[in-house]
Scaffold this motif. Structure first.
Motif, PDB file in Angstrom:
ATOM      1  N   ILE A 155       0.854  -1.187   0.000  1.00  0.00           N
ATOM      2  CA  ILE A 155       0.000   0.000   0.000  1.00  0.00           C
ATOM      3  C   ILE A 155       0.893   1.241   0.000  1.00  0.00           C
ATOM      4  CG2 ILE A 155      -1.716   1.276   1.360  1.00  0.00           C
ATOM      5  CD1 ILE A 155      -2.689  -1.499   2.367  1.00  0.00           C
ATOM      6  N   GLY A 156       0.551   2.234  -0.786  1.00  0.00           N
ATOM      7  CA  GLY A 156       1.336   3.453  -0.881  1.00  0.00           C
ATOM      8  C   GLY A 156       2.591   3.284  -1.726  1.00  0.00           C
ATOM      9  N   ASN A 157       2.605   2.261  -2.577  1.00  0.00           N
ATOM     10  CA  ASN A 157       3.748   1.998  -3.470  1.00  0.00           C
ATOM     11  C   ASN A 157       5.059   1.770  -2.736  1.00  0.00           C
ATOM     12  OD1 ASN A 157       2.326   1.984  -5.885  1.00  0.00           O
ATOM     13  ND2 ASN A 157       2.377   4.212  -5.992  1.00  0.00           N
ATOM     14  N   ILE A 158       4.985   1.232  -1.517  1.00  0.00           N
ATOM     15  CA  ILE A 158       6.187   0.901  -0.756  1.00  0.00           C
ATOM     16  C   ILE A 158       6.684  -0.460  -1.219  1.00  0.00           C
ATOM     17  CG2 ILE A 158       7.114   0.405   1.537  1.00  0.00           C
ATOM     18  CD1 ILE A 158       4.985   2.389   2.604  1.00  0.00           C
ATOM     19  N   VAL A 159       7.924  -0.497  -1.738  1.00  0.00           N
ATOM     20  CA  VAL A 159       8.503  -1.729  -2.261  1.00  0.00           C
ATOM     21  C   VAL A 159       9.267  -2.434  -1.142  1.00  0.00           C
ATOM     22  CG1 VAL A 159      10.090  -2.712  -3.955  1.00  0.00           C
ATOM     23  CG2 VAL A 159       8.659  -0.745  -4.572  1.00  0.00           C
ATOM     24  N   LYS A 160       8.988  -3.724  -0.991  1.00  0.00           N
ATOM     25  CA  LYS A 160       9.663  -4.560   0.006  1.00  0.00           C
ATOM     26  C   LYS A 160      10.324  -5.727  -0.709  1.00  0.00           C
ATOM     27  CE  LYS A 160       8.108  -2.634   3.875  1.00  0.00           C
ATOM     28  NZ  LYS A 160       8.923  -2.216   4.978  1.00  0.00           N
ATOM     29  N   ASP A 161      11.529  -6.067  -0.272  1.00  0.00           N
ATOM     30  CA  ASP A 161      12.219  -7.235  -0.814  1.00  0.00           C
ATOM     31  C   ASP A 161      11.638  -8.505  -0.202  1.00  0.00           C
ATOM     32  OD1 ASP A 161      13.938  -5.744  -2.419  1.00  0.00           O
ATOM     33  OD2 ASP A 161      15.374  -5.489  -0.789  1.00  0.00           O
ATOM     34  N   VAL A 162      11.696  -9.582  -0.973  1.00  0.00           N
ATOM     35  CA  VAL A 162      11.153 -10.864  -0.536  1.00  0.00           C
ATOM     36  C   VAL A 162      12.230 -11.933  -0.661  1.00  0.00           C
ATOM     37  CG1 VAL A 162       9.449 -12.669  -1.040  1.00  0.00           C
ATOM     38  CG2 VAL A 162       8.821 -10.263  -1.306  1.00  0.00           C
ATOM     39  N   ASP A 163      12.386 -12.734   0.395  1.00  0.00           N
ATOM     40  CA  ASP A 163      13.194 -13.952   0.357  1.00  0.00           C
ATOM     41  C   ASP A 163      12.241 -15.104   0.621  1.00  0.00           C
ATOM     42  OD1 ASP A 163      15.686 -12.812  -0.113  1.00  0.00           O
ATOM     43  OD2 ASP A 163      16.108 -12.546   2.014  1.00  0.00           O
ATOM     44  N   LEU A 164      12.138 -16.008  -0.324  1.00  0.00           N
ATOM     45  CA  LEU A 164      11.234 -17.145  -0.211  1.00  0.00           C
ATOM     46  C   LEU A 164      12.079 -18.411  -0.244  1.00  0.00           C
ATOM     47  CD1 LEU A 164       7.837 -17.393  -1.864  1.00  0.00           C
ATOM     48  CD2 LEU A 164       9.368 -19.330  -2.104  1.00  0.00           C
ATOM     49  N   THR A 165      11.906 -19.281   0.754  1.00  0.00           N
ATOM     50  CA  THR A 165      12.684 -20.507   0.846  1.00  0.00           C
ATOM     51  C   THR A 165      11.738 -21.703   0.895  1.00  0.00           C
ATOM     52  OG1 THR A 165      14.365 -19.304   2.105  1.00  0.00           O
ATOM     53  CG2 THR A 165      14.476 -21.705   2.164  1.00  0.00           C
ATOM     54  N   ILE A 166      12.017 -22.693   0.058  1.00  0.00           N
ATOM     55  CA  ILE A 166      11.217 -23.908   0.014  1.00  0.00           C
ATOM     56  C   ILE A 166      12.116 -25.073   0.411  1.00  0.00           C
ATOM     57  CG2 ILE A 166       9.787 -25.413  -1.416  1.00  0.00           C
ATOM     58  CD1 ILE A 166      10.311 -22.375  -3.152  1.00  0.00           C
ATOM     59  N   GLY A 167      11.809 -25.682   1.542  1.00  0.00           N
ATOM     60  CA  GLY A 167      12.574 -26.837   2.009  1.00  0.00           C
ATOM     61  C   GLY A 167      12.024 -28.106   1.389  1.00  0.00           C
ATOM     62  N   ASP A 168      12.719 -28.630   0.382  1.00  0.00           N
ATOM     63  CA  ASP A 168      12.235 -29.814  -0.330  1.00  0.00           C
ATOM     64  C   ASP A 168      13.426 -30.534  -0.945  1.00  0.00           C
ATOM     65  OD1 ASP A 168      10.122 -31.468  -1.532  1.00  0.00           O
ATOM     66  OD2 ASP A 168      10.799 -30.594  -3.406  1.00  0.00           O
ATOM     67  N   VAL A 169      13.405 -31.864  -0.938  1.00  0.00           N
ATOM     68  CA  VAL A 169      14.532 -32.636  -1.462  1.00  0.00           C
ATOM     69  C   VAL A 169      14.613 -32.623  -2.985  1.00  0.00           C
ATOM     70  CG1 VAL A 169      14.643 -34.159   0.543  1.00  0.00           C
ATOM     71  CG2 VAL A 169      13.250 -34.812  -1.435  1.00  0.00           C
ATOM     72  N   ASN A 170      13.547 -32.211  -3.663  1.00  0.00           N
ATOM     73  CA  ASN A 170      13.529 -32.220  -5.130  1.00  0.00           C
ATOM     74  C   ASN A 170      14.319 -31.048  -5.700  1.00  0.00           C
ATOM     75  OD1 ASN A 170      11.546 -34.437  -5.825  1.00  0.00           O
ATOM     76  ND2 ASN A 170      10.394 -33.244  -4.326  1.00  0.00           N
ATOM     77  N   VAL A 171      15.339 -31.363  -6.490  1.00  0.00           N
ATOM     78  CA  VAL A 171      16.120 -30.336  -7.182  1.00  0.00           C
ATOM     79  C   VAL A 171      15.346 -29.961  -8.446  1.00  0.00           C
ATOM     80  CG1 VAL A 171      18.289 -29.820  -8.361  1.00  0.00           C
ATOM     81  CG2 VAL A 171      18.287 -31.231  -6.285  1.00  0.00           C
ATOM     82  N   LEU A 172      15.052 -28.675  -8.601  1.00  0.00           N
ATOM     83  CA  LEU A 172      14.307 -28.221  -9.767  1.00  0.00           C
ATOM     84  C   LEU A 172      15.254 -27.962 -10.933  1.00  0.00           C
ATOM     85  CD1 LEU A 172      11.769 -25.695  -8.174  1.00  0.00           C
ATOM     86  CD2 LEU A 172      11.554 -28.172  -8.454  1.00  0.00           C
ATOM     87  N   ASN A 173      14.824 -28.354 -12.141  1.00  0.00           N
ATOM     88  CA  ASN A 173      15.635 -28.051 -13.322  1.00  0.00           C
ATOM     89  C   ASN A 173      15.360 -26.598 -13.744  1.00  0.00           C
ATOM     90  OD1 ASN A 173      13.344 -27.944 -15.105  1.00  0.00           O
ATOM     91  ND2 ASN A 173      13.394 -30.175 -15.282  1.00  0.00           N
ATOM     92  N   ASN A 174      16.088 -26.123 -14.758  1.00  0.00           N
ATOM     93  CA  ASN A 174      15.951 -24.719 -15.173  1.00  0.00           C
ATOM     94  C   ASN A 174      14.529 -24.371 -15.585  1.00  0.00           C
ATOM     95  OD1 ASN A 174      18.545 -23.892 -14.634  1.00  0.00           O
ATOM     96  ND2 ASN A 174      19.305 -24.372 -16.668  1.00  0.00           N
ATOM     97  N   ASN A 175      13.868 -25.247 -16.321  1.00  0.00           N
ATOM     98  CA  ASN A 175      12.499 -24.987 -16.752  1.00  0.00           C
ATOM     99  C   ASN A 175      11.572 -24.868 -15.549  1.00  0.00           C
ATOM    100  OD1 ASN A 175      10.504 -24.658 -18.891  1.00  0.00           O
ATOM    101  ND2 ASN A 175       9.721 -26.645 -18.192  1.00  0.00           N
ATOM    102  N   GLU A 176      11.719 -25.777 -14.582  1.00  0.00           N
ATOM    103  CA  GLU A 176      10.887 -25.728 -13.375  1.00  0.00           C
ATOM    104  C   GLU A 176      11.142 -24.460 -12.569  1.00  0.00           C
ATOM    105  OE1 GLU A 176      10.376 -30.510 -12.560  1.00  0.00           O
ATOM    106  OE2 GLU A 176      12.214 -29.510 -11.900  1.00  0.00           O
ATOM    107  N   LEU A 177      12.396 -24.040 -12.493  1.00  0.00           N
ATOM    108  CA  LEU A 177      12.719 -22.785 -11.797  1.00  0.00           C
ATOM    109  C   LEU A 177      12.059 -21.601 -12.494  1.00  0.00           C
ATOM    110  CD1 LEU A 177      16.496 -23.388 -10.996  1.00  0.00           C
ATOM    111  CD2 LEU A 177      14.623 -23.291  -9.332  1.00  0.00           C
ATOM    112  N   HIS A 178      12.067 -21.598 -13.832  1.00  0.00           N
ATOM    113  CA  HIS A 178      11.442 -20.517 -14.601  1.00  0.00           C
ATOM    114  C   HIS A 178       9.923 -20.488 -14.390  1.00  0.00           C
ATOM    115  CE1 HIS A 178      15.064 -19.135 -16.477  1.00  0.00           C
ATOM    116  NE2 HIS A 178      15.309 -20.312 -17.020  1.00  0.00           N
TER     117      HIS A 178
END
Length: 139
Positions: free
Chosen positions: A65-88
């Protein structure tokens, strides 16, 4: 302080799901890596660690709200390694949510990003994951 954040996201997401709330349709379309879109909230995701210590980390931003930009760090704990397509695919779906929800409360966007992450894993990547494995930090 992380445990209350995870709990808040889990409870909030569960409430939204029970209330019939949905992530934007664009977040569930199975976006491919060849799709080129313009976003004002770019996300970058990568794999790190291995085995039970593997995580996918995504960084980006939200506009509150009010055009305030906040940085985001998102972490997913999972044993599956994602390939480049999945990351995209994950990046594109997070960007869609951040773009569509821009200008709304940051706390709601935090929940929306967590729900979109689970939705992407389950419906687009066909990887079962529990929302408790998704940690969204707004900096």
């Amino acid at each position: 302080m992380r445990k209350p954040s995870v709990l808040a996201v889990t409870v909030g997401a569960a409430g939204l799901l029970l209330a019939g709330a949905a992530v934007p349709a664009s977040a569930t379309t199975g976006t491919t890596a060849t799709t080129t879109t313009t976003t004002s909230h770019p996300y970058t995701c990568s794999n790190s660690g291995s085995g039970s210590a593997h995580v996918v980390t995504c960084t980006g931003s939200v506009t509150g709200i009010g055009n305030i930009v906040k940085d985001v760090d998102l972490t997913i704990g999972d044993v599956n390694v994602l390939n480049n397509n999945e990351l995209h695919i994950l990046e594109a779906n997070l960007e869609d949510v951040a773009d569509v929800k821009a200008g709304t409360a940051v706390l709601l966007q935090k929940v929306d990003l967590a729900v979109a992450t689970v939705d992407t894993y389950v419906n687009d990547l066909l990887i079962p994951i529990d929302i408790s494995k998704v940690l969204v930090d707004i900096i």
